[in-house]
Design a protein around this motif. Structure first.
Motif, PDB file in Angstrom:
ATOM      1  N   THR A 126      15.172   6.285  16.326  1.00  0.00           N
ATOM      2  CA  THR A 126      13.995   6.273  16.837  1.00  0.00           C
ATOM      3  C   THR A 126      14.184   7.436  17.306  1.00  0.00           C
ATOM      4  OG1 THR A 126      12.787   4.339  16.402  1.00  0.00           O
ATOM      5  CG2 THR A 126      11.322   6.952  18.100  1.00  0.00           C
ATOM      6  N   VAL A 127      13.127   8.766  17.908  1.00  0.00           N
ATOM      7  CA  VAL A 127      13.637   9.903  18.900  1.00  0.00           C
ATOM      8  C   VAL A 127      12.728   9.847  18.886  1.00  0.00           C
ATOM      9  CG1 VAL A 127      13.591  11.663  16.159  1.00  0.00           C
ATOM     10  CG2 VAL A 127      14.521  11.983  18.584  1.00  0.00           C
ATOM     11  N   ARG A 146       3.552   9.421  14.805  1.00  0.00           N
ATOM     12  CA  ARG A 146       4.409   8.702  13.985  1.00  0.00           C
ATOM     13  C   ARG A 146       5.034   9.648  13.253  1.00  0.00           C
ATOM     14  NH1 ARG A 146       7.710   4.027  13.954  1.00  0.00           N
ATOM     15  NH2 ARG A 146       6.359   3.434  15.511  1.00  0.00           N
ATOM     16  N   PHE A 147       5.883  10.297  12.758  1.00  0.00           N
ATOM     17  CA  PHE A 147       6.385  10.672  11.571  1.00  0.00           C
ATOM     18  C   PHE A 147       7.524  10.468  11.051  1.00  0.00           C
ATOM     19  CE2 PHE A 147       9.770  14.273  10.232  1.00  0.00           C
ATOM     20  CZ  PHE A 147       8.481  15.543   9.705  1.00  0.00           C
ATOM     21  N   SER A 148       8.035  10.333  10.278  1.00  0.00           N
ATOM     22  CA  SER A 148       9.069  10.050   9.489  1.00  0.00           C
ATOM     23  C   SER A 148       9.803  10.825   8.902  1.00  0.00           C
ATOM     24  CB  SER A 148       8.494   9.230   7.710  1.00  0.00           C
ATOM     25  OG  SER A 148       9.687   8.317   7.028  1.00  0.00           O
ATOM     26  N   THR A 166      12.728   8.051  12.062  1.00  0.00           N
ATOM     27  CA  THR A 166      11.381   7.887  12.903  1.00  0.00           C
ATOM     28  C   THR A 166      11.186   8.881  14.040  1.00  0.00           C
ATOM     29  OG1 THR A 166      10.845   5.626  11.589  1.00  0.00           O
ATOM     30  CG2 THR A 166       9.528   6.676  13.769  1.00  0.00           C
ATOM     31  N   ALA A 167      10.021   9.532  14.259  1.00  0.00           N
ATOM     32  CA  ALA A 167       9.816  10.824  15.068  1.00  0.00           C
ATOM     33  C   ALA A 167       8.642  10.191  15.388  1.00  0.00           C
ATOM     34  CB  ALA A 167      10.127  11.851  15.301  1.00  0.00           C
ATOM     35  N   VAL A 168       8.382   9.411  16.940  1.00  0.00           N
ATOM     36  CA  VAL A 168       7.445   9.596  18.016  1.00  0.00           C
ATOM     37  C   VAL A 168       7.224  11.073  18.753  1.00  0.00           C
ATOM     38  CG1 VAL A 168       7.591   7.266  17.097  1.00  0.00           C
ATOM     39  CG2 VAL A 168       8.559   8.338  19.713  1.00  0.00           C
ATOM     40  N   TRP A 217       2.665  14.332  10.602  1.00  0.00           N
ATOM     41  CA  TRP A 217       3.124  13.528  11.760  1.00  0.00           C
ATOM     42  C   TRP A 217       1.167  13.013  11.120  1.00  0.00           C
ATOM     43  CZ3 TRP A 217       6.213  12.289  16.163  1.00  0.00           C
ATOM     44  CH2 TRP A 217       6.809  13.573  15.695  1.00  0.00           C
ATOM     45  N   ILE A 218       1.116  11.259  11.969  1.00  0.00           N
ATOM     46  CA  ILE A 218       0.207  10.232  11.511  1.00  0.00           C
ATOM     47  C   ILE A 218       0.179   9.478  12.912  1.00  0.00           C
ATOM     48  CG2 ILE A 218       0.921  10.333   8.942  1.00  0.00           C
ATOM     49  CD1 ILE A 218       1.648   7.420   9.196  1.00  0.00           C
TER      50      ILE A 218
END
Length: 167
Positions: free
Chosen positions: A86-87, A161-163, A122-124, A143-144
């Motif tokens: 995760t980033v 969040r982004f896949s 995953t990015a947040v 992004w959602i």
């Protein structure tokens, strides 16, 4: 790690420590646009904060340079206590004079490229509730809302969040 990337006359590269003052100025120009009463004075020493971000061995700060001037920046790393895949995108700013010119999209693509190379899944991020322009930009990038981290009551930020893998 991302190497210098040239996009339509712009270069996307890692920020140099000597550029922190330029980064602080760009950061302030971008942030003031979504604070109707001006930037809050919360006591943050932004020069020290950006120096720390640039110096962190576990973080990355990318910038977009055009004609010798930094016009965009992004800062990201694994947040404390998060899984290694995760980033978190801590800062993402484009000079308001360059909005809607492709700078943000090119910078976002460079971030995703870096995250993929680093094996991130995953990015947040969190975005200010009043920053509708940024929210729309992130939505266009995929992004959602982060259903695992809904904002607390009276929080001034939305969690997104982004896949990275696209799945």
């Amino acid at each position: 790690m991302i190497s210098d990337r040239v996009t339509t006359g712009r270069v996307i590269r890692t920020v140099l420590s000597a550029e922190v003052e330029d980064i602080v100025a760009l950061h302030a120009r971008a942030r003031v646009t979504y604070y109707p009463d001006g930037l809050p004075q919360d006591g943050t020493d932004w020069v020290a904060a950006w120096q720390s971000a640039v110096a962190r061995p576990d973080g990355h700060v990318l910038c977009v340079v055009e004609e010798g001037r930094i016009i965009g920046l992004a800062s990201f790393r694994t947040p404390e206590g998060a899984p290694a895949d995760t980033v978190k995108l801590f800062q993402f700013h484009v000079d308001p004079d360059h909005w809607r010119s492709g700078v943000g999209s090119a910078l976002h693509a460079a971030c995703v490229e870096e995250w993929q190379a680093d094996g991130r899944r995953t990015a947040v991020l969190d975005v200010h509730v009043d920053n509708r322009r940024a929210q729309a930009f992130y939505a266009r990038q995929g992004w959602i809302p982060d259903s695992e981290n809904p904002p607390a009551e009276d929080d001034h930020h939305l969690n997104l969040r982004f896949s990275v893998t696209g799945k």
